[in-house]
Each structure stands twice: as C-alpha cells, then as structure tokens.
Design a protein around this motif. Structure first.
Motif, PDB file in Angstrom:
ATOM      1  N   UNK A  94     -71.457 -51.535 -37.910  1.00 46.06           N
ATOM      2  CA  UNK A  94     -70.385 -51.400 -38.911  1.00 46.06           C
ATOM      3  C   UNK A  94     -68.977 -51.575 -38.331  1.00 46.06           C
ATOM      4  N   UNK A  95     -68.838 -52.399 -37.301  1.00 48.52           N
ATOM      5  CA  UNK A  95     -67.526 -52.617 -36.701  1.00 48.52           C
ATOM      6  C   UNK A  95     -66.833 -53.827 -37.322  1.00 48.52           C
ATOM      7  N   UNK A  96     -65.559 -53.661 -37.634  1.00 52.96           N
ATOM      8  CA  UNK A  96     -64.720 -54.743 -38.115  1.00 52.96           C
ATOM      9  C   UNK A  96     -63.645 -55.035 -37.084  1.00 52.96           C
ATOM     10  N   UNK A  97     -63.221 -56.282 -37.010  1.00 53.09           N
ATOM     11  CA  UNK A  97     -62.170 -56.702 -36.091  1.00 53.09           C
ATOM     12  C   UNK A  97     -61.250 -57.645 -36.843  1.00 53.09           C
ATOM     13  N   UNK A  98     -59.951 -57.369 -36.798  1.00 51.80           N
ATOM     14  CA  UNK A  98     -58.980 -58.221 -37.477  1.00 51.80           C
ATOM     15  C   UNK A  98     -57.711 -58.340 -36.645  1.00 51.80           C
ATOM     16  N   UNK A  99     -57.170 -59.545 -36.616  1.00 53.35           N
ATOM     17  CA  UNK A  99     -55.855 -59.774 -36.019  1.00 53.35           C
ATOM     18  C   UNK A  99     -54.845 -59.659 -37.152  1.00 53.35           C
ATOM     19  N   UNK A 100     -53.855 -58.791 -36.983  1.00 54.95           N
ATOM     20  CA  UNK A 100     -52.844 -58.607 -38.025  1.00 54.95           C
ATOM     21  C   UNK A 100     -51.450 -58.630 -37.418  1.00 54.95           C
ATOM     22  N   UNK A 101     -50.465 -58.864 -38.271  1.00 55.56           N
ATOM     23  CA  UNK A 101     -49.066 -58.926 -37.843  1.00 55.56           C
ATOM     24  C   UNK A 101     -48.513 -57.515 -37.647  1.00 55.56           C
ATOM     25  N   UNK A 102     -47.814 -57.315 -36.538  1.00 59.62           N
ATOM     26  CA  UNK A 102     -47.132 -56.043 -36.293  1.00 59.62           C
ATOM     27  C   UNK A 102     -45.793 -56.096 -37.015  1.00 59.62           C
ATOM     28  N   UNK A 103     -45.544 -55.119 -37.874  1.00 65.59           N
ATOM     29  CA  UNK A 103     -44.267 -55.034 -38.574  1.00 65.59           C
ATOM     30  C   UNK A 103     -43.292 -54.132 -37.826  1.00 65.59           C
ATOM     31  N   UNK A 104     -43.767 -52.952 -37.427  1.00 67.30           N
ATOM     32  CA  UNK A 104     -42.911 -52.017 -36.689  1.00 67.30           C
ATOM     33  C   UNK A 104     -43.747 -50.870 -36.142  1.00 67.30           C
ATOM     34  N   UNK A 105     -43.118 -50.111 -35.254  1.00 71.21           N
ATOM     35  CA  UNK A 105     -43.714 -48.892 -34.709  1.00 71.21           C
ATOM     36  C   UNK A 105     -42.771 -47.744 -35.028  1.00 71.21           C
ATOM     37  N   UNK A 106     -43.381 -46.607 -35.317  1.00 75.97           N
ATOM     38  CA  UNK A 106     -42.606 -45.409 -35.642  1.00 75.97           C
ATOM     39  C   UNK A 106     -43.382 -44.212 -35.101  1.00 75.97           C
ATOM     40  N   UNK A 107     -43.013 -43.747 -33.919  1.00 77.64           N
ATOM     41  CA  UNK A 107     -43.747 -42.640 -33.304  1.00 77.64           C
ATOM     42  C   UNK A 107     -45.180 -43.032 -33.020  1.00 77.64           C
ATOM     43  N   UNK A 108     -46.122 -42.337 -33.652  1.00 81.85           N
ATOM     44  CA  UNK A 108     -47.546 -42.643 -33.477  1.00 81.85           C
ATOM     45  C   UNK A 108     -48.086 -43.471 -34.647  1.00 81.85           C
ATOM     46  N   UNK A 109     -47.190 -44.162 -35.323  1.00 82.90           N
ATOM     47  CA  UNK A 109     -47.585 -45.002 -36.467  1.00 82.90           C
ATOM     48  C   UNK A 109     -47.284 -46.466 -36.172  1.00 82.90           C
ATOM     49  N   UNK A 110     -48.281 -47.292 -36.415  1.00 83.65           N
ATOM     50  CA  UNK A 110     -48.152 -48.735 -36.269  1.00 83.65           C
ATOM     51  C   UNK A 110     -48.223 -49.348 -37.659  1.00 83.65           C
ATOM     52  N   UNK A 111     -47.151 -49.985 -38.096  1.00 86.55           N
ATOM     53  CA  UNK A 111     -47.094 -50.616 -39.418  1.00 86.55           C
ATOM     54  C   UNK A 111     -47.502 -52.077 -39.270  1.00 86.55           C
ATOM     55  N   UNK A 112     -48.485 -52.499 -40.084  1.00 89.02           N
ATOM     56  CA  UNK A 112     -49.056 -53.842 -39.951  1.00 89.02           C
ATOM     57  C   UNK A 112     -49.172 -54.536 -41.307  1.00 89.02           C
ATOM     58  N   UNK A 113     -49.362 -55.845 -41.235  1.00 90.36           N
ATOM     59  CA  UNK A 113     -49.601 -56.656 -42.428  1.00 90.36           C
ATOM     60  C   UNK A 113     -50.838 -57.509 -42.181  1.00 90.36           C
ATOM     61  N   UNK A 114     -51.689 -57.602 -43.213  1.00 89.63           N
ATOM     62  CA  UNK A 114     -52.879 -58.437 -43.109  1.00 89.63           C
ATOM     63  C   UNK A 114     -54.081 -57.765 -42.486  1.00 89.63           C
ATOM     64  N   UNK A 115     -54.121 -56.454 -42.506  1.00 88.20           N
ATOM     65  CA  UNK A 115     -55.297 -55.729 -42.003  1.00 88.20           C
ATOM     66  C   UNK A 115     -56.270 -55.551 -43.162  1.00 88.20           C
TER      67      UNK A 115
END
Length: 153
Positions: A94-115
């Motif tokens: 049940x593993x998924x793998x996706x390459x997505x765009x990094x939008x920004x980082x905020x502390x321990x949060x990674x904001x992405x697009x296309x996940x």
C-alpha cells in the motif's frame, strides 16, 4: 519478513476523497510528527523545487489488496496488467510515491502542490528531487498509460 515503519507525519488539507483525476492543482501540507521531528528535519529542503513523497494508502483494506493482474481502473479495453506493472493504490504494501512541487516550508510543515494523497494520509518519507536521480535516457511506456494519465494532473 516483517518490518515496522513509522510515519514521519501526515497529509493535512487537500482532498478528502481519493478521486482518480485532476491532482495537479491540489495543495496540501505535510505536517511532521512534532514528538519526533523539529524544523531542522526540513532544513535545506527549501532549496529544491520538488520533493518525492512516500506515503501509505491507509484506506485500502486488506481484502482489497491485489497481488496479481487486473485491468487498470477496471477498464476491459486496457490490458490485463500485473499490480507491479501499474501504480494502483491496492498494492501489496500500500505504498504510494509522488513527485510534487514544494511551495514553502513553515516550521515542521511542508506545503506542496500536486500530491495525490488525501487528508490524513500517513507520510513515510520525504526526499528532495535531484536531477541526478531522475531517469537517464528515454522513458518508454505502453499506450494505455498516456490515456489513463491524460486527466490525472
């Protein structure tokens, strides 16, 4: 053999339902487990344009797991294809793998697009996309894949 893998975090936001298509504009946040990771775990990731996200299709129940061949998306006009010859969510581990765009980082949060993972999905790992790890040479694939992926992103 059995291995234990702990999630490093979870997907927050984005979609609530695992709909097959139109993931390209989907924005979500990967929130690291604050009991295990601080902001330094993401240090340097902001220098990359993309990240590869490994996640668990945790909503797939054991009885839905495929180990043999099936028609992708149950389309009889596409060839019977083994589970390792496609990227369906009903995979043995049940593993998924996706390459997505990094939008920004905020502390321990990674904001992405296309996940293409839904809200609450456990994230197993995060890796920066490096040109040197991308495929070398021409990529080939069967014709039905282009048809399947036409509206995916």
């Amino acid at each position: 053999m059995t291995y234990t893998i702990e999630a490093v975090g979870h997907v927050r936001g984005g979609r609530a339902d695992p709909i097959d298509d139109d993931w390209g504009q989907s924005r979500s946040t990967i929130e690291l487990d604050p009991a295990e990771f601080g902001p330094d775990a993401l240090a340097g990731l902001e220098a990359f344009s993309h990240a590869e996200i490994i996640f668990l299709f945790d909503k797939v129940t054991p009885e839905k797991i495929e180990k043999g061949a099936r028609h992708p998306r149950d389309r009889e006009d596409w060839p019977l294809t083994g589970i390792f010859g496609q990227r369906g969510k009903n995979r043995p581990n049940r593993l998924g793998v996706t390459v997505c765009r990094i939008l920004s980082l905020e502390g321990t949060r990674l904001h992405v697009e296309g996940l293409d993972a839904i809200d609450g999905t456990p994230v197993i790992d995060i890796k920066p996309v490096m040109r040197e790890f991308l495929p070398r040479g021409e990529i080939r694939q069967p014709g039905w894949v282009a048809e399947l992926m036409a509206a995916y992103w």
